[in-house]
Design a protein around this motif. Structure first.
Motif, PDB file in Angstrom:
ATOM      1  N   ALA A   1      25.733  65.781  56.846  1.00 32.68           N
ATOM      2  CA  ALA A   1      25.177  66.669  55.817  1.00 32.68           C
ATOM      3  C   ALA A   1      25.064  65.898  54.514  1.00 32.68           C
ATOM      4  O   ALA A   1      25.563  64.782  54.387  1.00 32.68           O
ATOM      5  CB  ALA A   1      26.063  67.894  55.617  1.00 32.68           C
ATOM      6  N   GLY A   2      24.434  66.515  53.537  1.00 30.26           N
ATOM      7  CA  GLY A   2      24.383  65.939  52.201  1.00 30.26           C
ATOM      8  C   GLY A   2      23.462  64.740  52.093  1.00 30.26           C
ATOM      9  O   GLY A   2      22.953  64.216  53.074  1.00 30.26           O
ATOM     10  N   CYS A   3      23.251  64.287  50.870  1.00 29.69           N
ATOM     11  CA  CYS A   3      22.321  63.183  50.632  1.00 29.69           C
ATOM     12  C   CYS A   3      22.864  61.844  51.122  1.00 29.69           C
ATOM     13  O   CYS A   3      22.113  60.928  51.413  1.00 29.69           O
ATOM     14  CB  CYS A   3      21.954  63.107  49.155  1.00 29.69           C
ATOM     15  N   ALA A   4      24.173  61.703  51.244  1.00 24.97           N
ATOM     16  CA  ALA A   4      24.758  60.463  51.748  1.00 24.97           C
ATOM     17  C   ALA A   4      24.856  60.464  53.273  1.00 24.97           C
ATOM     18  O   ALA A   4      25.232  59.471  53.871  1.00 24.97           O
ATOM     19  CB  ALA A   4      26.140  60.244  51.140  1.00 24.97           C
TER      20      ALA A   4
ATOM     21  N   GLU B   1      29.686  64.595  54.962  1.00 21.79           N
ATOM     22  CA  GLU B   1      30.518  65.327  54.011  1.00 21.79           C
ATOM     23  C   GLU B   1      31.829  65.694  54.684  1.00 21.79           C
ATOM     24  O   GLU B   1      31.903  65.823  55.905  1.00 21.79           O
ATOM     25  CB  GLU B   1      29.803  66.551  53.442  1.00 21.79           C
ATOM     26  N   TYR B   2      32.871  65.801  53.879  1.00 19.52           N
ATOM     27  CA  TYR B   2      34.193  66.159  54.388  1.00 19.52           C
ATOM     28  C   TYR B   2      34.261  67.644  54.687  1.00 19.52           C
ATOM     29  O   TYR B   2      33.618  68.448  54.035  1.00 19.52           O
ATOM     30  CB  TYR B   2      35.285  65.824  53.362  1.00 19.52           C
ATOM     31  N   THR B   3      35.072  68.000  55.670  1.00 20.50           N
ATOM     32  CA  THR B   3      35.373  69.396  55.958  1.00 20.50           C
ATOM     33  C   THR B   3      36.886  69.566  55.917  1.00 20.50           C
ATOM     34  O   THR B   3      37.637  68.654  56.255  1.00 20.50           O
ATOM     35  CB  THR B   3      34.859  69.815  57.351  1.00 20.50           C
ATOM     36  N   VAL B   4      37.324  70.724  55.462  1.00 22.10           N
ATOM     37  CA  VAL B   4      38.746  71.073  55.455  1.00 22.10           C
ATOM     38  C   VAL B   4      38.838  72.516  55.930  1.00 22.10           C
ATOM     39  O   VAL B   4      38.203  73.403  55.361  1.00 22.10           O
ATOM     40  CB  VAL B   4      39.369  70.936  54.044  1.00 22.10           C
TER      41      VAL B   4
END
Length: 72
Positions: A38-41, A44-47
């Motif tokens: 996800a995201g532009c990079a 993304e991290y999930t918690v």
């Protein structure tokens, strides 16, 4: 073969994890940290709260806090 620490927690982070789990409305036993596409990079991290551990997760116990790390 020596193992490396996949994750370390500061005292403050362990305290925050304990606080999150203690204040959860369900029977949480810890949190799970992972990543997803996800995201532009691209990642993304999930918690998430953990009520039932995944046997593939790495488990880290630190100062009374339990953190599961997803295998990704």
């Amino acid at each position: 073969m020596s193992r490396f620490a996949i994750l370390t927690l500061t005292d403050a982070a362990a305290g925050r994890v304990r606080e999150i789990v203690d204040n959860a409305s369900n029977e949480a036993m810890g949190i799970r940290v992972g990543v997803k596409n996800a995201g532009c990079a691209g990642m993304e991290y999930t918690v998430d709260l953990v009520t039932e551990p995944n046997p593939k997760d790495d488990r880290i116990d630190a100062d009374g806090a339990v953190v599961f790390v997803a295998p990704e």
